[in-house]
Design a protein around this motif. Structure first.
Motif, PDB file in Angstrom:
ATOM      1  N   PRO A   1      49.845   4.635  36.865  1.00  0.00           N
ATOM      2  CA  PRO A   1      50.769   5.650  37.378  1.00  0.00           C
ATOM      3  C   PRO A   1      51.206   6.599  36.265  1.00  0.00           C
ATOM      4  N   SER A   2      51.268   7.880  36.583  1.00  0.00           N
ATOM      5  CA  SER A   2      51.668   8.875  35.576  1.00  0.00           C
ATOM      6  C   SER A   2      53.132   8.730  35.175  1.00  0.00           C
ATOM      7  N   THR A   3      53.899   7.980  35.975  1.00  0.00           N
ATOM      8  CA  THR A   3      55.319   7.758  35.669  1.00  0.00           C
ATOM      9  C   THR A   3      55.564   6.468  34.891  1.00  0.00           C
ATOM     10  N   LEU A   4      54.508   5.775  34.511  1.00  0.00           N
ATOM     11  CA  LEU A   4      54.668   4.490  33.841  1.00  0.00           C
ATOM     12  C   LEU A   4      55.339   4.672  32.482  1.00  0.00           C
ATOM     13  N   PRO A   5      56.446   3.950  32.212  1.00  0.00           N
ATOM     14  CA  PRO A   5      57.119   4.105  30.924  1.00  0.00           C
ATOM     15  C   PRO A   5      56.268   3.576  29.772  1.00  0.00           C
ATOM     16  N   THR A   6      56.494   4.088  28.601  1.00  0.00           N
ATOM     17  CA  THR A   6      55.800   3.622  27.398  1.00  0.00           C
ATOM     18  C   THR A   6      56.160   2.167  27.124  1.00  0.00           C
ATOM     19  N   GLY A   7      55.155   1.348  26.870  1.00  0.00           N
ATOM     20  CA  GLY A   7      55.387  -0.061  26.582  1.00  0.00           C
ATOM     21  C   GLY A   7      54.124  -0.871  26.688  1.00  0.00           C
TER      22      GLY A   7
ATOM     23  N   PHE B   1      51.108   4.509  26.641  1.00  0.00           N
ATOM     24  CA  PHE B   1      52.007   5.531  26.113  1.00  0.00           C
ATOM     25  C   PHE B   1      52.125   6.639  27.149  1.00  0.00           C
ATOM     26  N   ASN B   2      53.345   7.011  27.477  1.00  0.00           N
ATOM     27  CA  ASN B   2      53.571   8.125  28.387  1.00  0.00           C
ATOM     28  C   ASN B   2      53.870   9.367  27.564  1.00  0.00           C
ATOM     29  N   ILE B   3      52.917  10.301  27.541  1.00  0.00           N
ATOM     30  CA  ILE B   3      53.053  11.491  26.703  1.00  0.00           C
ATOM     31  C   ILE B   3      53.878  12.582  27.375  1.00  0.00           C
ATOM     32  N   LEU B   4      54.213  12.384  28.655  1.00  0.00           N
ATOM     33  CA  LEU B   4      54.944  13.400  29.402  1.00  0.00           C
ATOM     34  C   LEU B   4      56.378  12.979  29.703  1.00  0.00           C
ATOM     35  N   SER B   5      56.784  11.820  29.207  1.00  0.00           N
ATOM     36  CA  SER B   5      58.112  11.308  29.511  1.00  0.00           C
ATOM     37  C   SER B   5      58.633  10.516  28.324  1.00  0.00           C
ATOM     38  N   THR B   6      59.956  10.497  28.188  1.00  0.00           N
ATOM     39  CA  THR B   6      60.583   9.690  27.136  1.00  0.00           C
ATOM     40  C   THR B   6      60.957   8.303  27.642  1.00  0.00           C
ATOM     41  N   ALA B   7      60.593   7.968  28.861  1.00  0.00           N
ATOM     42  CA  ALA B   7      60.936   6.666  29.437  1.00  0.00           C
ATOM     43  C   ALA B   7      60.288   5.550  28.637  1.00  0.00           C
ATOM     44  N   ARG B   8      61.026   4.471  28.468  1.00  0.00           N
ATOM     45  CA  ARG B   8      60.543   3.313  27.721  1.00  0.00           C
ATOM     46  C   ARG B   8      60.650   2.067  28.589  1.00  0.00           C
TER      47      ARG B   8
ATOM     48  N   VAL C   1      47.006   6.025  27.890  1.00  0.00           N
ATOM     49  CA  VAL C   1      48.172   6.855  28.195  1.00  0.00           C
ATOM     50  C   VAL C   1      48.377   6.802  29.701  1.00  0.00           C
ATOM     51  N   ALA C   2      49.624   6.973  30.140  1.00  0.00           N
ATOM     52  CA  ALA C   2      49.915   6.947  31.571  1.00  0.00           C
ATOM     53  C   ALA C   2      49.096   8.028  32.274  1.00  0.00           C
ATOM     54  N   GLY C   3      48.451   7.648  33.377  1.00  0.00           N
ATOM     55  CA  GLY C   3      47.544   8.547  34.084  1.00  0.00           C
ATOM     56  C   GLY C   3      46.085   8.257  33.817  1.00  0.00           C
TER      57      GLY C   3
ATOM     58  N   GLU D   1      61.663  -1.539  29.591  1.00  0.00           N
ATOM     59  CA  GLU D   1      62.918  -2.215  29.289  1.00  0.00           C
ATOM     60  C   GLU D   1      62.742  -3.207  28.141  1.00  0.00           C
ATOM     61  N   GLY D   2      63.428  -2.922  27.001  1.00  0.00           N
ATOM     62  CA  GLY D   2      63.414  -3.838  25.865  1.00  0.00           C
ATOM     63  C   GLY D   2      62.044  -4.037  25.253  1.00  0.00           C
ATOM     64  N   GLY D   3      61.109  -3.106  25.489  1.00  0.00           N
ATOM     65  CA  GLY D   3      59.739  -3.371  25.067  1.00  0.00           C
ATOM     66  C   GLY D   3      59.161  -2.431  24.057  1.00  0.00           C
ATOM     67  N   VAL D   4      59.980  -1.593  23.379  1.00  0.00           N
ATOM     68  CA  VAL D   4      59.465  -0.622  22.419  1.00  0.00           C
ATOM     69  C   VAL D   4      60.277  -0.722  21.129  1.00  0.00           C
ATOM     70  N   ILE D   5      59.562  -0.781  20.022  1.00  0.00           N
ATOM     71  CA  ILE D   5      60.186  -0.779  18.702  1.00  0.00           C
ATOM     72  C   ILE D   5      59.655   0.423  17.931  1.00  0.00           C
ATOM     73  N   VAL D   6      60.534   1.289  17.460  1.00  0.00           N
ATOM     74  CA  VAL D   6      60.134   2.448  16.658  1.00  0.00           C
ATOM     75  C   VAL D   6      60.133   2.034  15.191  1.00  0.00           C
ATOM     76  N   GLN D   7      58.994   2.240  14.534  1.00  0.00           N
ATOM     77  CA  GLN D   7      58.876   1.858  13.123  1.00  0.00           C
ATOM     78  C   GLN D   7      57.975   2.851  12.416  1.00  0.00           C
ATOM     79  N   ASP D   8      58.133   2.920  11.093  1.00  0.00           N
ATOM     80  CA  ASP D   8      57.361   3.877  10.289  1.00  0.00           C
ATOM     81  C   ASP D   8      55.977   3.356   9.960  1.00  0.00           C
ATOM     82  N   ASP D   9      55.853   2.049   9.750  1.00  0.00           N
ATOM     83  CA  ASP D   9      54.578   1.471   9.330  1.00  0.00           C
ATOM     84  C   ASP D   9      53.729   1.132  10.550  1.00  0.00           C
TER      85      ASP D   9
END
Length: 562
Positions: free
Chosen positions: A96-102, A131-138, A40-42, A140-148
């Motif tokens: 960095p704690s500001t690192l986007p999820t990806g 994974f950044n648990i404190l921000s919704t930042a993603r 996680v970021a941080g 660029e083009g690097g995250v896919i939301v899926q159920d499985d």
């Protein structure tokens, strides 16, 4: 005489290295193992580096510094240095704690490797998920939301290491690692939480070692890139000077230093507005002093450090799969990260041997603790009254300190030429400033006799004034002195957590990390792993190389119940 001999030996090694480099026989590739694959970021990222000769697959003992770059698909987001010894190194950096999820690619290389034209640092690079648990930042083009939940990375087992896990009791889990092979094994060991978050597909030691055999031949070498066989080569450029002012600086000496015992002092000559400092690696976060000697007030200029990082192309980075089912595990990881930052303590770490240089010979040092003597309000009186090894003389209209020396046949005399004068390890080039300094701020004076070389400069002795605070309190430097923050190689540490107290809020995700282990054939090592406050599944991962360059990797799982 000994110092001169060392200089000639170093020149011979350097010439040999350039010769081998020109013939294409000397090459390196760097693989970095990390304590985990998902963060996680941080979080801290613990590192174990392997610098390998592709021709033999064995560790390369040549380069002494590796450079690491963490990349997203469109930017370099973090850098780090790792000191190498015998091809092995250990380090750590904080995401960095500001690192986007990806997903991010971690690249590593040496200066020697980067001298290959068209070299590919992707060999040995690895992918880590953040994974950044404190921000919704993603990213660029690097995250896919899926159920499985995607399939986790599968790594082959290889080599002779075997890990056995004992029964957990009283908050401790005993582990034993055994080398069942016929060769010594150098490896790193990680014990980490194995939750439901899938690790990314990434390179491991087995894949890295097998890829070395198909490494394409280089098209040539960039001869302007110097190999770092002693430590990091730090470069700086002159700023703030006119073209005429830059030409006037040719041949003048520049100094690079950090507060301490004087082991962090380096000198070199300026050529065409540039200067190169040959260091023995600088450890930790330091305030670095940059100064040009003999610059008049009519040519005020500064030195600015050049970045050694190449900002390489990241290549293709796979998208990170983000699943709603990850939420509970991410909350646990985030809690562990925040508690570790808030309750961090030195007792969690075990220092490992490092290769910090000893520049000045303590056997030729005499120390004067000033509180043991009558205090005098004028610095010059100290040398007159009770420090006979140092005298003050006026040379060409300026006062300078000279140190008594003894030659090879026993003659005792004050040599012509100025001593190197330091305040808390930082050169004071205008010695009138130290003679006007308040002696009540000085705790100790260390006097080193003999001849010392710094770059092309030589000094007849060294006098280091050590203050009570060690922060050069009250010293006014010239206008051309620049002080910059320098992030050097981290000191090698093992994250053993041996002294975790019973009141420590223990939600660690990495329970144990040792970057520099070695086992002889048939040898075993026992590890006492402190259990966290939560229950779950955990994984032991060990990977490394044998003396002959064969890859080793093994994993074992166990469960801790509460």
């Amino acid at each position: 005489m000994k110092t001169v001999r060392i200089i000639f030996i170093s020149l011979a090694v350097l010439l040999q290295a350039f010769s081998m480099q020109a013939e294409g026989r000397l090459r390196e590739r760097v693989y970095v193992s990390t304590d985990r694959d998902v963060y996680v970021a941080g979080d801290r990222v613990w590192l174990s580096a392997y610098c390998v000769d592709p021709a033999s697959g064995r560790l390369s003992s040549f380069s002494k510094t590796a450079y690491l770059e963490l990349h997203s698909a469109d930017a370099m987001v973090q850098t780090a240095r790792v000191a190498l010894s015998g091809g092995r190194g250990a380090g750590v950096f904080t995401l960095p704690s500001t690192l986007p999820t990806g997903n991010y690619r971690l690249l590593a290389y040496t200066a020697l490797e980067s001298s290959e034209k068209g070299f590919d640092a992707g060999a040995g690079s690895r992918i880590i998920s953040v994974f950044n648990i404190l921000s919704t930042a993603r990213a660029e083009g690097g995250v896919i939301v899926q159920d499985d939940v995607p399939a986790a990375a599968v790594h082959p087992q290889a080599g002779s290491l075997a890990v056995s896990v004992g029964r957990s009791a009283d908050g401790h889990t005993p582990l034993t690692v055994t080398n069942g092979g016929a060769q010594p094994v150098l490896f790193n060991l990680s014990v980490r939480h194995a939750d439901a978050i899938a690790a990314p597909q990434s390179e491991d030691m087995v894949g890295f070692a097998s890829a070395l055999s198909s490494l394409p031949a280089p098209s040539g070498f960039d001869k302007s890139v110097a190999a770092e066989y002693e430590g990091e080569i730090i470069r700086a450029s002159v700023t703030g000077a006119s073209a005429e002012g830059v030409r006037a600086l040719n041949g003048k000496n520049a100094f690079l230093s950090s507060p301490g015992d004087g082991s962090g002092v380096y000198s070199s000559a300026i050529h065409d507005g540039r200067v190169t400092f040959f260091t023995s690696n600088i450890y930790g976060k330091q305030e670095m002093f940059l100064e040009i000697e003999g610059v008049g007030r009519d040519n005020i200029c500064h030195l600015e450090l050049d970045s050694p990082f190449l900002d390489l192309p990241a290549g293709e980075i796979p998208a990170l799969a983000l699943c709603p089912s990850y939420a509970p595990d991410l909350a646990l990881r985030g809690l562990g990260m925040q508690l570790e930052q808030a309750f961090d303590a030195d007792t969690l770490y075990s220092p490992l041997p490092d290769s910090r240089p000893v520049v000045f010979d303590r056997n030729r040092c005499k120390s004067y603790v000033l509180d043991d003597y009558t205090r005098f309000p004028v610095m010059e009186e100290l040398f007159t009254e009770f420090i006979p090894e140092v005298r003050v003389r006026t040379v060409e209209g300026s006062k300078q300190l000279q140190v008594r020396t003894i030659d090879l046949i026993g003659n005792n005399y004050f040599a012509a030429g100025s001593a190197l004068v330091l305040l808390d390890g930082v050169p004071v080039l205008d010695q009138r400033k130290i003679l006007g300094y308040d002696p009540l701020l000085v705790r100790r004076i260390d006097v080193y006799s003999g001849l010392y070389f710094l770059g092309i400069r030589s000094f007849r002795g060294v006098v280091n004034f050590v203050t009570y605070k060690g922060t050069l309190e009250g010293m006014q430097f010239e206008d051309n002195v620049r002080i910059v923050t320098f992030e050097g190689c981290p000191l090698p540490l093992a994250y053993t957590c041996e002294d975790v107290g019973k009141d420590y809020p223990d939600w660690r995700q990495t329970l144990y990390w040792h970057p520099l282990l070695k086992l002889a054939p048939g040898e075993s090592v026992g590890i006492d792993c402190k259990s966290p406050l939560y229950e779950g599944d955990f994984e032991v991962m060990a990977e490394g190389l044998t003396d002959s360059g064969e890859p080793v990797r093994t994993t074992t799982s166990f469960r801790i119940s509460r």
